[in-house]
Design a protein around this motif. Structure first.
Motif, PDB file in Angstrom:
ATOM      1  N   LEU A 121      22.101  28.218   4.279  1.00  0.00           N
ATOM      2  CA  LEU A 121      21.749  28.898   5.540  1.00  0.00           C
ATOM      3  C   LEU A 121      20.475  29.719   5.381  1.00  0.00           C
ATOM      4  N   GLN A 122      20.309  30.298   4.184  1.00  0.00           N
ATOM      5  CA  GLN A 122      19.092  31.072   3.923  1.00  0.00           C
ATOM      6  C   GLN A 122      17.866  30.162   4.001  1.00  0.00           C
ATOM      7  N   GLN A 123      17.977  28.985   3.383  1.00  0.00           N
ATOM      8  CA  GLN A 123      16.827  28.061   3.426  1.00  0.00           C
ATOM      9  C   GLN A 123      16.600  27.541   4.851  1.00  0.00           C
ATOM     10  N   ILE A 124      17.676  27.302   5.567  1.00  0.00           N
ATOM     11  CA  ILE A 124      17.515  26.851   6.963  1.00  0.00           C
ATOM     12  C   ILE A 124      16.807  27.943   7.774  1.00  0.00           C
ATOM     13  N   ILE A 181      27.947  25.706   8.287  1.00  0.00           N
ATOM     14  CA  ILE A 181      26.490  25.522   8.361  1.00  0.00           C
ATOM     15  C   ILE A 181      26.093  25.104   9.779  1.00  0.00           C
ATOM     16  N   ALA A 182      26.834  24.144  10.345  1.00  0.00           N
ATOM     17  CA  ALA A 182      26.501  23.663  11.691  1.00  0.00           C
ATOM     18  C   ALA A 182      26.628  24.797  12.709  1.00  0.00           C
ATOM     19  N   ARG A 183      27.625  25.662  12.502  1.00  0.00           N
ATOM     20  CA  ARG A 183      27.851  26.743  13.469  1.00  0.00           C
ATOM     21  C   ARG A 183      26.796  27.832  13.353  1.00  0.00           C
ATOM     22  N   LYS A 184      26.394  28.151  12.130  1.00  0.00           N
ATOM     23  CA  LYS A 184      25.515  29.316  11.948  1.00  0.00           C
ATOM     24  C   LYS A 184      24.023  28.985  11.964  1.00  0.00           C
ATOM     25  N   SER A 185      23.666  27.715  11.796  1.00  0.00           N
ATOM     26  CA  SER A 185      22.242  27.367  11.800  1.00  0.00           C
ATOM     27  C   SER A 185      21.667  27.572  13.200  1.00  0.00           C
ATOM     28  N   GLN A 186      20.416  28.051  13.248  1.00  0.00           N
ATOM     29  CA  GLN A 186      19.777  28.240  14.556  1.00  0.00           C
ATOM     30  C   GLN A 186      19.175  26.940  15.073  1.00  0.00           C
ATOM     31  N   ILE A 187      18.997  25.963  14.192  1.00  0.00           N
ATOM     32  CA  ILE A 187      18.441  24.680  14.624  1.00  0.00           C
ATOM     33  C   ILE A 187      19.480  23.582  14.338  1.00  0.00           C
ATOM     34  N   PRO A 188      19.381  22.466  15.059  1.00  0.00           N
ATOM     35  CA  PRO A 188      20.373  21.403  14.865  1.00  0.00           C
ATOM     36  C   PRO A 188      20.408  20.902  13.421  1.00  0.00           C
ATOM     37  N   VAL A 189      21.629  20.659  12.943  1.00  0.00           N
ATOM     38  CA  VAL A 189      21.836  20.211  11.560  1.00  0.00           C
ATOM     39  C   VAL A 189      22.271  18.742  11.562  1.00  0.00           C
ATOM     40  N   LYS A 236      33.893   8.428   4.936  1.00  0.00           N
ATOM     41  CA  LYS A 236      34.787   9.555   5.313  1.00  0.00           C
ATOM     42  C   LYS A 236      33.978  10.827   5.601  1.00  0.00           C
ATOM     43  N   TYR A 237      32.821  10.962   4.960  1.00  0.00           N
ATOM     44  CA  TYR A 237      31.999  12.146   5.241  1.00  0.00           C
ATOM     45  C   TYR A 237      31.324  12.051   6.615  1.00  0.00           C
ATOM     46  N   VAL A 238      31.149  10.828   7.081  1.00  0.00           N
ATOM     47  CA  VAL A 238      30.595  10.668   8.441  1.00  0.00           C
ATOM     48  C   VAL A 238      31.574  11.293   9.434  1.00  0.00           C
ATOM     49  N   PHE A 239      32.857  10.964   9.259  1.00  0.00           N
ATOM     50  CA  PHE A 239      33.854  11.540  10.169  1.00  0.00           C
ATOM     51  C   PHE A 239      33.905  13.061  10.018  1.00  0.00           C
ATOM     52  N   ALA A 240      33.817  13.520   8.760  1.00  0.00           N
ATOM     53  CA  ALA A 240      33.859  14.975   8.530  1.00  0.00           C
ATOM     54  C   ALA A 240      32.680  15.657   9.223  1.00  0.00           C
ATOM     55  N   ALA A 241      31.498  15.032   9.158  1.00  0.00           N
ATOM     56  CA  ALA A 241      30.296  15.633   9.755  1.00  0.00           C
ATOM     57  C   ALA A 241      30.406  15.688  11.274  1.00  0.00           C
ATOM     58  N   ILE A 242      30.945  14.614  11.847  1.00  0.00           N
ATOM     59  CA  ILE A 242      31.108  14.589  13.307  1.00  0.00           C
ATOM     60  C   ILE A 242      32.092  15.690  13.712  1.00  0.00           C
ATOM     61  N   GLU A 243      33.177  15.770  12.975  1.00  0.00           N
ATOM     62  CA  GLU A 243      34.193  16.781  13.271  1.00  0.00           C
ATOM     63  C   GLU A 243      33.648  18.196  13.071  1.00  0.00           C
ATOM     64  N   ALA A 244      32.754  18.339  12.110  1.00  0.00           N
ATOM     65  CA  ALA A 244      32.198  19.664  11.797  1.00  0.00           C
ATOM     66  C   ALA A 244      31.227  20.155  12.863  1.00  0.00           C
ATOM     67  N   GLY A 245      30.883  19.282  13.789  1.00  0.00           N
ATOM     68  CA  GLY A 245      29.957  19.692  14.845  1.00  0.00           C
ATOM     69  C   GLY A 245      28.499  19.531  14.458  1.00  0.00           C
ATOM     70  N   CYS A 246      28.210  18.684  13.487  1.00  0.00           N
ATOM     71  CA  CYS A 246      26.803  18.418  13.161  1.00  0.00           C
ATOM     72  C   CYS A 246      26.140  17.768  14.368  1.00  0.00           C
ATOM     73  N   ALA A 247      24.833  18.040  14.522  1.00  0.00           N
ATOM     74  CA  ALA A 247      24.114  17.564  15.698  1.00  0.00           C
ATOM     75  C   ALA A 247      23.859  16.061  15.630  1.00  0.00           C
ATOM     76  N   ALA A 248      23.854  15.511  14.433  1.00  0.00           N
ATOM     77  CA  ALA A 248      23.673  14.068  14.247  1.00  0.00           C
ATOM     78  C   ALA A 248      24.093  13.726  12.827  1.00  0.00           C
ATOM     79  N   VAL A 249      24.225  12.438  12.592  1.00  0.00           N
ATOM     80  CA  VAL A 249      24.569  11.979  11.245  1.00  0.00           C
ATOM     81  C   VAL A 249      23.582  10.898  10.867  1.00  0.00           C
ATOM     82  N   ARG A 250      23.091  10.966   9.623  1.00  0.00           N
ATOM     83  CA  ARG A 250      22.218   9.911   9.127  1.00  0.00           C
ATOM     84  C   ARG A 250      23.052   9.028   8.195  1.00  0.00           C
TER      85      ARG A 250
END
Ligand code: SF4
Length: 367
Positions: free
Chosen positions: A49-52, A79-87, A96-110
């Motif tokens: 979060l500091q680097q973001i 991280i997704a919640r506290k970042s000021q820019i989309p993660v 399985k991490y794709v599903f975790a990222a979607i569930e975590a509220g990430c703005a997109a998945v690569r």
């Protein structure tokens, strides 16, 4: 009467559909955005979060974080919640991490189609989960991890191979009626990369994320990225960019922003038009340009400042700029909006330029 010249611009943007990466639109008529990637362990939430936050302060608009392990996936919600820019979560091997990222509220998945084993069976599920959450997917093909099937077919990661890999993966998502996609086809050779994006641009209307992968240390990476992005963006190809440098990510953002400014795709901030100096120079142009750049760093309004070594091109360039100096005989002629406002001794050139810049900002109502 003088002919009024129109300012030339780069080619009109290729028509692409638009996806929303959190609050940042990518594609369509959205401005080309600059993104970067964190270098911290994603599982170290505070460091990430500091680097973001640093990246956000430097103008980064979208940030990507690597998710190579369960600990990293577990860190995503915070991280997704506290970042000021989309993660964006960057996933290589594990669906399985794709599903975790979607569930975590990430703005997109690569996702990297070359790397996700048995990914094809999972596409339907991923498409459904991403659609339900409104999460776009970047299909990120990389020369270094090209699908083995295509590597065998083409012998090496050619532009055709990169494009085929990307469009194949797209077609799997399209079968599930999922088109919230952006694509990248990265290669470390700008010539191959440019050709790959040209072919891709002609064959789909998905927004494109430009990148020269493994571009190298700061100097080489900056040149490679500027050359490749410059060629493509000037043809209207590219909707978001990431400069990859073996250097701190804040540097990537600065280079990305400077490329967009140089192409007129983003309002220019401080632009120093300084001459390279030559045997005619009557002042130390390098030092003068550096001092003016340092003195006006972070200046709040866009400003073009000409710093010229002698009277050959000096007055002409100084006249075209908002502010300028043409030096000669130990003196500097100071220009503001094309008019000579004063002549000062060499030792006062920098402070006078800064004073005049402040005055311009004040006149524009900016303190
Ligand atoms: Fe040389 Fe004068 Fe041109 Fe600078 S402005 S490069 S000093 S001729």
């Amino acid at each position: 009467p003088a002919v009024r010249a129109q300012t030339p611009t780069v080619a009109a943007r290729r028509r692409s559909r638009q996806v929303m990466v959190g609050s940042v639109p990518v594609g369509g008529d959205a401005p080309v955005s600059v993104q970067s990637m964190t270098t911290t362990l994603t599982s170290d939430v505070n460091a990430t979060l500091q680097q973001i936050a640093e990246l956000t302060a430097s103008g980064c608009q979208i940030v990507r974080v690597a998710v190579p392990s369960q600990d990293d996936a577990d860190a995503l919600p915070q991280i997704a919640r506290k970042s000021q820019i989309p993660v964006i979560a960057d996933i290589h091997f594990q669906p399985k991490y794709v599903f975790a990222a979607i569930e975590a509220g990430c703005a997109a998945v690569r996702v990297n189609p070359g790397n996700i084993k048995r990914f094809d069976d999972k596409v339907g599920e991923i498409a459904r989960a991403a659609k339900d959450a409104g999460t776009p997917i970047r299909i990120g093909v990389n020369a270094g991890s090209l699908d083995k099937r295509l590597l065998a077919k083409y012998g090496r990661p050619t532009p055709e191979a990169l494009v085929e890999s990307a469009l194949w993966e797209c077609s799997l998502f399209e079968e599930h009626d999922f088109r919230d996609i952006k694509i990248s086809v990265k290669h470390n050779d700008p010539v191959v990369m440019i050709e790959a994006y040209r072919q891709l641009a002609a064959r789909c209307d998905y927004p494109l994320h430009l990148g020269v992968t493994e571009a190298g240390p700061a100097f080489q990476g900056t040149i490679k990225s500027a050359v490749a992005f410059g060629a493509l963006l000037s043809e209207g190809i590219g909707d978001t960019i990431r400069v990859s440098l073996s250097a701190p990510p804040v540097e990537e953002v600065k280079v990305g922003a400077a490329i967009l400014e140089a192409l007129g795709l983003r309002e220019r901030g401080l632009e120093i038009v300084s001459c390279p100096s030559c045997g005619r120079a009557q002042v130390d142009v390098y030092t003068l340009a550096e001092e003016v750049t340092a003195g006006l760093k972070g200046f709040p309004v866009p400003l073009r400042v000409a710093v010229m070594g002698c009277v050959v091109n000096g007055p002409g360039e100084a006249r075209e700029a908002d502010l300028g100096v043409a030096s000669g005989n130990g003196k500097g002629q100071i220009f503001v909006k094309g008019e000579v406002v004063k002549t000062v001794p060499e030792s006062q050139i920098v402070e006078t330029l800064i004073e005049e810049a402040m005055r311009i900002a004040e006149e524009m109502g900016v303190e």
